[in-house]
Design an enzyme around this catalytic site. Structure first.
Site, PDB file in Angstrom:
ATOM      1  CB  SER A   7      -8.137   3.642   2.750  1.00 54.80           C
ATOM      2  OG  SER A   7      -7.212   3.082   3.658  1.00 54.80           O
ATOM      3  CE  LYS A  26      -3.947   1.944   2.573  1.00 50.03           C
ATOM      4  NZ  LYS A  26      -4.824   1.783   3.751  1.00 50.03           N
ATOM      5  CB  SER A  40      -8.231   0.830   5.658  1.00 50.90           C
ATOM      6  OG  SER A  40      -8.869   2.077   5.786  1.00 50.90           O
TER       7      SER A  40
END
Lengths: 89, 426
Positions: free
Chosen positions: B105, B30, B129
């Site tokens: 996210s 990420k 997330s």
């Protein structure tokens, strides 16, 4: 109720601005969120907050860290090992 | 491989030198996790062009285990969002239906795994997330107990909640990736010395007591999603688990407590982004300090990031601190106690990961409060600090549904073993 003037002032404290064309919508959603937060007013507060405190400091010994060159690598126009920033006064 | 899902913000092929259990396996990371010499933007314009001079601890461990860093994945800017539409570089698309969002996210990580671009990815989970996009894309995602994975090199948004965690197509790969990143790191003062032994992974659910919180099937939970999850819980019973109803009365405060606290932490953590030390937009050094920074930050941050910083600044300001932040602290304590109590009576808690299936692109972005409410079933585990996994358990409205299993603090072993037992029985 937070007003548009309040939003401008609070944003300024965080070094932000809300564009004039977005201010009304921003203030509206801001108030809707704060209204939702009001549920916390119904919480019955009992006792005190638990705070578990313990020392996480290491011994004060020199350890590996970023070189000055690496630390400055992403900055704009560093000069003689210094970072260039806007004037304070 | 072509990235049809806008899953990656930058692609790479950096092979770790180690010879461990991830030897040669491509792992996506990420974009809020620092990677030495690979651009790391948090999907924000304000960090465009930033090349970290060091690796996050989790990335160092990946390399030591032999993993190949395959690139940086798309996300909601600084982790603020539940759909990955708040990325400054366009939304990630759900591989199950590209007209729908991935969830967020960590949406790019989920899309990269679900779309077959990589077998494993790292995400981060502040209020859901990892689990949200895992559920909506039909993969497995684990939010570890707070402290079990080092946050060193994770660019902070709400540091008292967030954890780096593994995402993969199945429980075994999730556990394998977790075993690499779990453990103590002196550079994160909240890190605990609890490594995870992958050899201990075994399908194990028989005889366990699973609590079913009524609040996880309440108002706002789609009936078809609830039905799919109830069927999954019936499957756990068939496998020998005992289920009992439990109640978490303070859960009604969870979302407000979470959003008050995370916006307060964001207002502090994101104060550092001023364009001076990193970031594409340089402050005008001829302008006064506040004017120069206001210009950089207003141009660099997206709408949701600005909203959360301003909310947090307000909630921490004199006269409002007691009304918001202090009450959120009390609510947080009460919620953690409710979960701890339920988990003394039960080994695990089970419910849906998300109240709905993945919405269409644009459906949740119109109203920020509606977006926040999508997190209602995931934020409690972050507040309590406990481990929680989302494992695929079927479909509703032709889209994937995730079963969420939550365990006792630091008992990822029980969570992963139960998830494996469920997965093998499906």
């Amino acid at each position: 109720m937070i007003t548009e003037e309040d939003v401008i002032q609070i944003a300024g404290l965080a070094d932000l601005s809300v564009p004039q064309g977005e201010l009304t919508a921003f203030t509206g959603s801001f108030n809707a969120i704060l209204e939702y937060f009001d549920i916390l007013d119904t919480l019955e507060i009992e006792g005190s907050l638990e705070r578990k405190l313990f020392n996480v400091f290491r011994e004060d010994e020199v350890t590996e860290s970023l070189s000055q060159e690496d630390a400055l690598k992403n900055s704009h126009n560093p000069e003689e090992g210094y970072i260039r920033a806007p004037k304070v006064v | 491989m072509a990235d049809k899902y806008n899953a990656f913000l930058s692609e790479a092929e950096i092979a770790g030198e180690g010879d461990g259990i991830l030897k040669g396996i491509r792992v996506a990371v990420k974009d809020n996790i620092s990677t030495k010499d690979i651009e790391t933007t948090c999907a924000s314009k304000i960090l465009k062009g930033y090349i970290p001079p060091y690796d996050a601890h989790a990335v160092t461990l990946l390399k030591q285990a032999g993993a190949v860093i395959a690139g940086k994945t798309n996300m909601d800017e600084f982790g603020m969002g539940s759909t990955t539409e708040n990325s400054a570089f366009g939304p990630a698309l759900n591989p199950r239906d590209t007209t729908r969002v991935t969830g967020g996210s960590s949406g790019g990580s989920a899309a990269a795994v679900a779309g077959g671009l990589v077998p494993m990815a790292l995400g981060s989970d502040t209020g859901g997330s990892i689990r949200c996009p895992a559920a909506w894309c039909g993969i497995v995602g684990l939010k570890p107990s707070y402290g079990r994975v080092s946050r060193f090199g994770l660019i902070a948004y709400a540091n008292s909640f967030e954890q780096i965690g593994p995402m993969a197509n199945n429980v075994t790969d999730t556990a394998k990736l977790f075993s690499v990143i779990a453990g103590h790191d002196i550079r994160d003062s909240t890190s605990v010395n609890k490594p995870y032994d992958f050899a201990g992974l075994k399908a194990d659910i028989a005889g366990k007591t699973i609590g079913i919180p009524q609040e996880y099937f309440g108002e706002g939970v789609d009936e078809a999603v609830a039905e799919t999850v109830r069927n999954a819980i019936a499957k756990l019973e068939e496998l020998g688990a005992k289920t009992v109803d439990v109640s978490l009365p303070s859960m009604k405060y969870a979302l407000a407590a979470y959003y008050v606290t995370c916006t307060c932490e964001a207002s502090s953590n994101l104060d550092r982004f001023d364009g001076v030390r990193y970031g594409e937009i340089a402050p005008d050094t001829n302008m006064p300090w506040h004017d120069a920074y206001t210009k950089v930050r207003t141009a660099g941050f997206g709408d949701e990031v600005r909203r959360r910083i301003i909310l947090g600044t307000f909630a921490l300001s004199a006269g409002y601190y007691g009304k918001y932040y202090v009450k959120a602290r009390y609510a947080r304590q009460q919620i953690a106690r409710d979960f701890a109590k339920a988990l003394t009576e039960c080994d695990l808690l089970a419910g849906p990961t998300m109240p709905n299936v993945a919405p269409k692109l644009g459906e949740l972005t119109k109203d920020p409060l509606q977006m926040y409410q999508a997190d209602i079933l995931t934020v409690p585990a972050n507040i309590a600090g406990i481990p929680a996994i989302s494992v695929p358990c079927g479909t509703a409205h032709n889209m994937p549904v995730g079963l969420q299993l939550m365990g006792r603090m630091y008992d990822e072993e029980a969570v992963l073993n139960a998830a494996l037992a469920f997965e093998e029985a499906c």
